[in-house]
Write a protein that holds these residues in place. Sequence first.
Motif, PDB file in Angstrom:
ATOM      1  N   LEU A  34      11.027  -2.828 -11.588  1.00  0.00           N
ATOM      2  CA  LEU A  34      11.050  -1.668 -12.477  1.00  0.00           C
ATOM      3  C   LEU A  34      10.942  -0.365 -11.691  1.00  0.00           C
ATOM      4  N   VAL A  35      10.080  -0.335 -10.689  1.00  0.00           N
ATOM      5  CA  VAL A  35       9.908   0.869  -9.876  1.00  0.00           C
ATOM      6  C   VAL A  35      11.164   1.153  -9.051  1.00  0.00           C
ATOM      7  N   ALA A  36      11.809   0.099  -8.553  1.00  0.00           N
ATOM      8  CA  ALA A  36      13.060   0.292  -7.819  1.00  0.00           C
ATOM      9  C   ALA A  36      14.135   0.880  -8.721  1.00  0.00           C
TER      10      ALA A  36
ATOM     11  N   ARG B  55       5.745   4.448  -6.071  1.00  0.00           N
ATOM     12  CA  ARG B  55       5.498   3.285  -5.216  1.00  0.00           C
ATOM     13  C   ARG B  55       4.344   2.495  -5.800  1.00  0.00           C
ATOM     14  N   VAL B  56       4.449   1.164  -5.797  1.00  0.00           N
ATOM     15  CA  VAL B  56       3.363   0.292  -6.245  1.00  0.00           C
ATOM     16  C   VAL B  56       3.253  -0.878  -5.276  1.00  0.00           C
ATOM     17  N   TYR B  57       2.044  -1.372  -5.104  1.00  0.00           N
ATOM     18  CA  TYR B  57       1.855  -2.596  -4.335  1.00  0.00           C
ATOM     19  C   TYR B  57       0.502  -3.215  -4.689  1.00  0.00           C
ATOM     20  N   PRO B  58       0.419  -4.553  -4.633  1.00  0.00           N
ATOM     21  CA  PRO B  58      -0.862  -5.225  -4.887  1.00  0.00           C
ATOM     22  C   PRO B  58      -1.762  -5.084  -3.669  1.00  0.00           C
ATOM     23  N   ALA B  59      -2.678  -4.143  -3.724  1.00  0.00           N
ATOM     24  CA  ALA B  59      -3.410  -3.713  -2.527  1.00  0.00           C
ATOM     25  C   ALA B  59      -4.174  -4.834  -1.840  1.00  0.00           C
ATOM     26  N   ASN B  60      -4.670  -5.808  -2.600  1.00  0.00           N
ATOM     27  CA  ASN B  60      -5.500  -6.856  -2.008  1.00  0.00           C
ATOM     28  C   ASN B  60      -4.738  -8.154  -1.760  1.00  0.00           C
TER      29      ASN B  60
END
Length: 278
Positions: free
Chosen positions: A152-154, A256-261
């Motif tokens: 979705l972010v892309a 931008r999104v990312y699963p930080a852990n």
Amino acid sequence: MSLKRQVAQGEHLIWFTGTALGGSLLMIAGLVGVILVNGLGYFWPRPLVRVVLKDGTVFLGEQIQSEAIPNPGHPDHLKRERIQLRVGNRDLLGYDFKWIDADQIRQREQPPEVWFVERREYGPLFGTPVSIKAGEQELAQGGAAAAKLPELVAQAARDRDQVRRLEKDEIGDINYRLERDRLELRRLEFEARRVPGRDFSEQRAAIELRTAEQKRGYQGKQEELQRLMEGVAGTSVTFRTADGGEKELRSLDIFRVYPANQLGTLGRLRVYASRLWA
């Protein structure tokens, strides 16, 4: 060569200026090094820590630093510790950073489901994806929403590029030509006053015809932009924050999104490189 002759030729001044230049270059290199060491680390993606205090308050954020708590004249001087969290969510909390005394922490963990969200305003958002909607229609929720989020972010990035192309390039180019024709009409008016007997009607008619065509093109591009915005602005993502609240964001506002852990070293390097490139 005698010392007196060397002084007369100014060799000592040459050595002095050369030494001063070398020292200045070393200081500049040192300053650049300090900036790089302290600045480039800012872009490294840190894990998100969930902290539960003894009073039940919950915070989620990146641990920036820790330090001893000064309390001069008391037995606990520099024996207690506090940590600084970058909690984000400025629009919800009203601040970006929070100092927390370590002895007030009841629980500390790194939940795998939380995401780091870089958005258009109010700094980053830290939370868990709850659902994705297109208007009133729910497209995904829970784990499915998290799995669909990078795609979705892309798509949002492609939509922003298309909006930027219409606004800056196509509509902006039409505005430039309209302004150029307006100035050309002003010039003809000035020439007509300067040379009363000369006929400028043919040139004026050509400019007015061209301007009318440009205005029709401008209207068409505005309608195209409006249709595009109606199509892309309706998609939104809802995140659950650490305190249990929810925040809805337009996908167009997420950069931008990312699963930080859940990131490994390679994943963190990718995020770091993309931030440096940006």
